[in-house]
Design an enzyme around this catalytic site. Structure first.
Site, PDB file in Angstrom:
ATOM      1  CD  GLU A 242      -2.469   1.064   2.831  1.00 49.25           C
ATOM      2  OE1 GLU A 242      -3.164   2.032   3.189  1.00 49.25           O
ATOM      3  OE2 GLU A 242      -2.380   0.012   3.501  1.00 49.25           O
TER       4      GLU A 242
ATOM      5  CG  ASP B 282      -1.478   4.965   3.181  1.00 48.33           C
ATOM      6  OD1 ASP B 282      -2.466   4.561   2.550  1.00 48.33           O
ATOM      7  OD2 ASP B 282      -1.061   4.415   4.216  1.00 48.33           O
TER       8      ASP B 282
ATOM      9  CD  GLU C 185      -3.536   6.998   5.763  1.00 48.76           C
ATOM     10  OE1 GLU C 185      -4.526   6.318   6.051  1.00 48.76           O
ATOM     11  OE2 GLU C 185      -2.402   6.771   6.201  1.00 48.76           O
TER      12      GLU C 185
ATOM     13  CG  HIS D 151       1.865   1.067   4.727  1.00 49.99           C
ATOM     14  ND1 HIS D 151       1.882   0.916   6.095  1.00 49.99           N
ATOM     15  CD2 HIS D 151       1.264   2.250   4.484  1.00 49.99           C
ATOM     16  CE1 HIS D 151       1.299   1.975   6.660  1.00 49.99           C
ATOM     17  NE2 HIS D 151       0.927   2.807   5.702  1.00 49.99           N
TER      18      HIS D 151
END
Length: 455
Positions: free
Chosen positions: A232, A234, A237, A248
């Site tokens: 993942e 990101d 956020e 990640h």
């Protein structure tokens, strides 16, 4: 990152999801255009027609022979769903009333997600959507050597909410044909992320009903035996108080069903196949407390352009850089002012400094760091745009002092100005039902092609 992916939803006749295709509601994807760019400075961009689809976890599902729910509130229908495989055969997933039921609206190049939507038959909380290439395929992105740029309005997102735009290594077809999955990407199937979430109701064409435990603080969610893992990235956020971007990496490729230790469950958080913490860059956490927020350098009362650059070639990722544009002015990402952590971009060296100074476990390094993240990105990722509240730890990991039992003056503990008793879902849902996030003007292309980079 500590996100809990079960976003509360009560769709028609209760929250539900499934794998066959129902006929009660026609599925019509809201249109949303975006741009591919070449050259320099955003001067040469071409508009592409796209659309968005709603994740299957939000959709109404019923038996194929009628209207009986397969999943109601946070409980499976024990008659229809005696096991995962038969449940997927017996249950049909239906189309979505995007605006009326889910508070989702798209127009031209923008997408608006409303937090609480009271429909005729339901109250919906939050949503998760995906950008589509066609009616049955997700749009895939290879970010290496490219930059991803978008505009965002978080002015109506208070403490406890997360307007998240990110990439995950999902299958382009949503796992169509795996097990009993006859719905596929058109109906938002196949989700996974680095938290290896157990609240995903359907994994690889089977119901995640085995060992399902209804949540004790979320009437619409629960957890099954299996988790859904994948790398993942990101990009964003955020709410109006704090923001972070975080890679990640995982040791697995694509959507991988996990159990127990491999999911990183319980005390095995750092023994799983994915880096749940990631290596995050949150300016406030890096002790720059006047950079992002209402009335600050980046004023969250106004729209912000977010630029993320993935420096590298092939599958080799060496650096993730961040720029912002607001009111015609370009801002470089803030530099860390934490002693022993220098820089304003994510590199392996920066992450190792941060983990050491903060005293955090470096599963990021253990699971391959930017090299492994780059390998995943080169395989292709799906764009996710969502809005959610946090039934696990009230979003404190993003915008407050976390862990709450540590002194806020300890390096890495203070992440934003929100109070440690803020972000409770019941409070946020009651007091901020009209909270919204708006994503717009998505641009993608080689480094320097989507905006005028400063000299």
């Amino acid at each position: 990152m500590y996100k809990a992916l079960a976003l509360a939803s009560l769709s028609l006749f209760g929250a539900a999801t499934a794998q066959q295709v129902g006929k009660e509601q026609t599925e019509t994807h809201p249109k949303m255009s975006w741009k591919t760019c070449t050259g320099k400075g955003g001067s040469s961009c071409t508009t592409k027609s796209g659309s968005i689809t709603l994740d299957s976890n939000w959709r109404w599902a019923h038996v194929t022979s009628g209207y009986t729910n397969c999943y109601t509130d946070n409980t499976w229908n024990s008659t229809t769903c005696q096991d995962g495989a038969s449940c997927a055969k017996n249950c049909a997933i239906d189309g979505a009333d995007y605006s009326g039921t889910y508070g989702i609206s798209a127009g031209s190049d923008s997408l608006t997600l409303k937090f609480v939507t009271k429909g005729t038959y339901s109250t919906n909380i939050g949503s998760r959507t995906y950008l589509m290439e066609s009616d049955s395929k997700y749009q895939m992105f290879n970010l290496i050597g490219n930059e991803f740029t978008f505009d965002v309005d978080v002015s109506k997102l208070p403490c406890g909410l997360n307007g998240a735009l990110y990439f995950v290594e999902m299958a382009a077809d949503g796992g169509m044909g795996k097990g009993n999955n006859a719905a596929g990407a058109k109906y938002g199937t196949g989700y996974c992320d680095a938290q290896c979430p157990h609240d995903i109701k359907w994994i690889n064409g089977e119901a995640n009903s085995d060992g399902w435990q209804p949540s004790d603080n979320d009437k619409n969610a629960g957890t099954g035996k299996y988790g859904a893992c994948c790398p993942e990235m990101d990009i964003w956020e955020a709410n109006s108080i704090a923001t972070a971007y975080t890679p990640h990496p995982c040791s697995v490729k694509g959507m991988t069903r996990c159990t127990g230790t491999e999911c990183g469950d319980g005390d095995n958080r750092y023994n799983g196949v994915c880096d749940k913490d990631g290596c995050d860059f949150n300016s406030y956490r890096m002790s720059v407390k006047d950079f992002y927020g209402p009335g600050m350098t980046l004023d969250t009362k106004k729209k912000i352009t977010v630029v993320t650059q993935f420096v590298g070639s092939g599958s080799d990722l060496t650096e993730i850089k961040r720029f912002y544009v607001q009111d015609g002015k370009v801002f470089k990402n803030s530099d860390s002012t934490i002693e022993g952590v220098k820089g304003n971009s994510i590199t392996d060296a920066w992450c190792e400094q941060q983990k050491t100074v903060f005293g955090d476990t470096s599963s990021f390094k253990k699971l391959g760091g930017l090299k492994e993240m780059g390998a995943s990105l080169a395989r292709g990722h799906v764009l996710v745009m969502s809005l959610w509240d946090d039934h696990a730890v009230n979003m404190l990991w993003l915008d407050s002092t976390y862990p709450t039992d540590k002194d806020a003056s300890t390096p890495g503990v203070a992440r934003g100005t929100c109070a440690t008793d803020s972000g409770k879902p019941d409070d946020v849902e009651k007091n901020s039902p009209d909270a919204t996030v708006i994503y717009s003007n998505i641009r993608f292309g080689p480094l320097g092609s989507t905006f005028a980079e400063p000299a």
